[in-house]
Design a protein around this motif. Sequence first.
Motif, mmCIF file in Angstrom:
data_model
loop_
_atom_site.group_PDB
_atom_site.id
_atom_site.type_symbol
_atom_site.label_atom_id
_atom_site.label_comp_id
_atom_site.label_asym_id
_atom_site.label_seq_id
_atom_site.Cartn_x
_atom_site.Cartn_y
_atom_site.Cartn_z
ATOM 1 N N ASP A 113 0.793 -1.075 -0.115
ATOM 2 C CA ASP A 113 -0.173 -0.200 0.123
ATOM 3 C C ASP A 113 0.874 1.137 -0.121
ATOM 4 O OD1 ASP A 113 -1.822 2.097 0.302
ATOM 5 O OD2 ASP A 113 -2.770 0.918 1.969
ATOM 6 N N PRO A 114 0.998 1.845 -1.350
ATOM 7 C CA PRO A 114 2.005 2.714 -1.251
ATOM 8 C C PRO A 114 1.474 4.161 -0.263
ATOM 9 C CG PRO A 114 1.398 2.247 -3.347
ATOM 10 C CD PRO A 114 0.538 1.633 -2.508
ATOM 11 N N ARG A 115 -0.049 4.273 0.052
ATOM 12 C CA ARG A 115 -0.468 5.284 1.040
ATOM 13 C C ARG A 115 0.148 5.166 2.369
ATOM 14 N NH1 ARG A 115 -6.432 3.537 0.463
ATOM 15 N NH2 ARG A 115 -5.441 1.652 0.679
ATOM 16 N N THR A 116 0.850 4.007 2.609
ATOM 17 C CA THR A 116 1.432 3.829 3.964
ATOM 18 C C THR A 116 3.117 4.122 4.071
ATOM 19 O OG1 THR A 116 1.820 1.693 3.599
ATOM 20 C CG2 THR A 116 -0.102 2.131 4.689
ATOM 21 N N GLU A 117 3.313 4.466 2.858
ATOM 22 C CA GLU A 117 4.991 4.754 2.813
ATOM 23 C C GLU A 117 5.242 6.105 3.517
ATOM 24 O OE1 GLU A 117 7.336 2.696 1.928
ATOM 25 O OE2 GLU A 117 5.895 0.933 1.571
ATOM 26 N N GLU A 118 6.382 6.215 4.112
ATOM 27 C CA GLU A 118 7.042 7.644 4.462
ATOM 28 C C GLU A 118 7.072 8.565 3.176
ATOM 29 O OE1 GLU A 118 10.650 9.297 6.707
ATOM 30 O OE2 GLU A 118 9.887 7.272 7.282
ATOM 31 N N ALA A 119 7.637 8.063 2.261
ATOM 32 C CA ALA A 119 7.817 8.940 0.914
ATOM 33 C C ALA A 119 6.377 9.102 0.237
ATOM 34 C CB ALA A 119 8.900 8.543 0.228
ATOM 35 N N PRO A 120 6.183 10.300 -0.475
ATOM 36 C CA PRO A 120 4.914 10.518 -1.058
ATOM 37 C C PRO A 120 5.016 9.680 -2.420
ATOM 38 C CG PRO A 120 6.389 12.471 -1.123
ATOM 39 C CD PRO A 120 6.991 11.583 -0.157
ATOM 40 N N PHE A 121 3.712 9.060 -2.672
ATOM 41 C CA PHE A 121 3.486 8.682 -4.133
ATOM 42 C C PHE A 121 2.634 9.081 -4.738
ATOM 43 C CE2 PHE A 121 6.462 5.158 -2.105
ATOM 44 C CZ PHE A 121 6.814 4.681 -3.068
ATOM 45 N N LEU A 122 2.325 9.051 -5.952
ATOM 46 C CA LEU A 122 1.426 9.360 -6.994
ATOM 47 C C LEU A 122 0.935 8.396 -7.726
ATOM 48 C CD1 LEU A 122 0.608 12.289 -8.449
ATOM 49 C CD2 LEU A 122 2.325 11.663 -10.194
ATOM 50 N N TYR A 123 -0.253 8.274 -7.742
ATOM 51 C CA TYR A 123 -1.169 7.324 -8.537
ATOM 52 C C TYR A 123 -1.395 7.911 -10.087
ATOM 53 C CZ TYR A 123 -1.980 4.403 -4.414
ATOM 54 O OH TYR A 123 -1.783 3.425 -3.327
ATOM 55 N N ILE A 124 -0.996 7.056 -11.070
ATOM 56 C CA ILE A 124 -1.489 7.608 -12.255
ATOM 57 C C ILE A 124 -2.446 6.665 -12.926
ATOM 58 C CG2 ILE A 124 -0.284 7.770 -14.550
ATOM 59 C CD1 ILE A 124 2.408 8.225 -13.231
ATOM 60 N N ARG A 125 -3.709 7.309 -13.291
ATOM 61 C CA ARG A 125 -4.615 6.611 -14.173
ATOM 62 C C ARG A 125 -4.745 6.755 -15.548
ATOM 63 N NH1 ARG A 125 -9.872 7.622 -15.962
ATOM 64 N NH2 ARG A 125 -11.250 5.894 -15.764
ATOM 65 N N VAL A 126 -4.612 6.034 -16.504
ATOM 66 C CA VAL A 126 -4.726 6.285 -17.829
ATOM 67 C C VAL A 126 -5.807 5.285 -18.541
ATOM 68 C CG1 VAL A 126 -3.491 6.001 -19.898
ATOM 69 C CG2 VAL A 126 -2.270 6.530 -17.916
ATOM 70 N N ALA A 127 -6.834 6.113 -18.980
ATOM 71 C CA ALA A 127 -7.923 5.383 -19.870
ATOM 72 C C ALA A 127 -7.529 5.538 -21.134
ATOM 73 C CB ALA A 127 -9.284 6.190 -19.333
ATOM 74 N N PRO A 128 -7.387 4.358 -21.614
ATOM 75 C CA PRO A 128 -6.908 4.278 -23.078
ATOM 76 C C PRO A 128 -7.608 4.909 -24.029
ATOM 77 C CG PRO A 128 -7.397 2.073 -22.291
ATOM 78 C CD PRO A 128 -7.723 2.890 -21.234
ATOM 79 N N ARG A 129 -7.097 5.855 -25.123
ATOM 80 C CA ARG A 129 -8.025 6.300 -26.163
ATOM 81 C C ARG A 129 -7.797 5.318 -27.319
ATOM 82 N NH1 ARG A 129 -5.445 11.298 -25.474
ATOM 83 N NH2 ARG A 129 -4.166 11.225 -27.214
ATOM 84 N N SER A 130 -6.501 4.590 -27.444
ATOM 85 C CA SER A 130 -6.493 3.494 -28.477
ATOM 86 C C SER A 130 -5.824 2.602 -27.730
ATOM 87 C CB SER A 130 -5.838 4.285 -29.724
ATOM 88 O OG SER A 130 -4.350 4.496 -29.195
#
Length: 161
Positions: A113-130
């Motif tokens: 769970d990246p939310r529990t890590e000390e260093a900050p994380f970023l979630y990336i969501r990609v809805a494909p166009r193709s």
Amino acid sequence: MQTTGSTRRDLRERTRDTLRRLTGERDIWLATSHPEHGPHQVPLWFWWDGDAVWMCTGEKSATARNALAEPRVRLSLPDTFDVVLLRGDAECFPAREVPAEAADAFTAKFGWDPRTEEAPFLYIRVAPRSVLAWRGEAELRGRVILREGEWVARDGHGGRG
């Protein structure tokens, strides 16, 4: 992974096989770009929610900086014979703002769970166009299975395969 011989799959089979891979595989290559530094590509763990790919990276990483500055990205599953290429726009969520359903599913898939890590994380969501999918030379023609965000095979194979 298949390395020799290939029978041509029809569009429905390609779509079904691609959705199965998106649901079951662990790794995906994410290619981003920066206007001054050029292209950047990394392998990441991912979760497919039926409509989009979710990944996670360090908030201060080159991948995060690039996706925030230039959201147009490309993704590929790691098999050079059974090719799946996705193109779309990255939506970025700091760990404290990610939708709980996505973060919980990511955690369930990977046991991390990246939310529990000390260093900050970023979630990336990609809805494909193709989405392009092909196995070998026999399937190069007709390899587009999703165009402008719509699955080409319209027989109930929508994004939730």
